[in-house]
Design a protein around this motif. Structure first.
Motif, PDB file in Angstrom:
ATOM      1  N   ARG A  28       0.242  -9.434   8.697  1.00 38.02           N
ATOM      2  CA  ARG A  28       0.204  -8.399   7.658  1.00 38.02           C
ATOM      3  C   ARG A  28      -1.219  -7.968   7.378  1.00 38.02           C
ATOM      4  O   ARG A  28      -2.180  -8.692   7.624  1.00 38.02           O
ATOM      5  CB  ARG A  28       0.834  -8.893   6.359  1.00 38.02           C
ATOM      6  CG  ARG A  28       2.286  -9.293   6.470  1.00 38.02           C
ATOM      7  CD  ARG A  28       3.179  -8.121   6.717  1.00 38.02           C
ATOM      8  NE  ARG A  28       3.528  -8.096   8.134  1.00 38.02           N
ATOM      9  CZ  ARG A  28       4.033  -7.072   8.762  1.00 38.02           C
ATOM     10  NH1 ARG A  28       4.237  -5.950   8.143  1.00 38.02           N
ATOM     11  NH2 ARG A  28       4.325  -7.124  10.030  1.00 38.02           N
ATOM     12  N   ALA A  38       1.334  -0.427   1.367  1.00 34.69           N
ATOM     13  CA  ALA A  38       2.604  -1.131   1.160  1.00 34.69           C
ATOM     14  C   ALA A  38       3.239  -0.714  -0.162  1.00 34.69           C
ATOM     15  O   ALA A  38       4.452  -0.481  -0.232  1.00 34.69           O
ATOM     16  CB  ALA A  38       2.373  -2.634   1.188  1.00 34.69           C
ATOM     17  N   ARG A  41       4.598   2.800   0.329  1.00 32.51           N
ATOM     18  CA  ARG A  41       5.855   2.818   1.081  1.00 32.51           C
ATOM     19  C   ARG A  41       7.017   2.344   0.226  1.00 32.51           C
ATOM     20  O   ARG A  41       8.112   2.895   0.283  1.00 32.51           O
ATOM     21  CB  ARG A  41       5.733   1.950   2.333  1.00 32.51           C
ATOM     22  CG  ARG A  41       4.957   2.608   3.454  1.00 32.51           C
ATOM     23  CD  ARG A  41       5.092   1.830   4.749  1.00 32.51           C
ATOM     24  NE  ARG A  41       4.719   0.421   4.616  1.00 32.51           N
ATOM     25  CZ  ARG A  41       3.485  -0.051   4.693  1.00 32.51           C
ATOM     26  NH1 ARG A  41       2.482   0.776   4.906  1.00 32.51           N
ATOM     27  NH2 ARG A  41       3.249  -1.340   4.576  1.00 32.51           N
TER      28      ARG A  41
END
Length: 90
Positions: A28, A38, A41
């Motif tokens: 990650r 992130a 999203r």
């Protein structure tokens, strides 16, 4: 025709096996731009699933309101308990 195996880097968290979890986390991106992406999203996913729908209901808005109520309760918990223990409620 069988599905091709998905690389571990592209696997969703819910599809990762417990033994693969440490290596999945190692792949990650934990830089500020990665974390921002992130969150973005996740926000876009929430927006598309619950808000931007052709025939919508109150599900998405109700979820936001419920979250607001929970956060408000957590923030005011000490004050509420001190009122109950002190006997100033009722």
């Amino acid at each position: 025709m069988a599905d091709r195996p998905v690389p571990l880097k592209d696997t969703r968290l819910l599809d990762v096996k417990l033994g693969q979890l440490p290596s999945w986390f190692a792949m990650r991106n934990f830089t500020p731009s990665g974390l921002t992406g992130a969150v973005r999203r996740g926000y876009d996913s929430y927006l598309n699933k619950y808000i931007n729908v052709k025939k919508g209901g109150i599900g998405g808005i109700a979820m936001v309101l419920f979250g607001y109520v929970v956060v408000s309760y957590v923030w005011n918990y000490e004050h509420l308990i001190s009122m109950i223990v002190g006997g100033s409620i009722i």
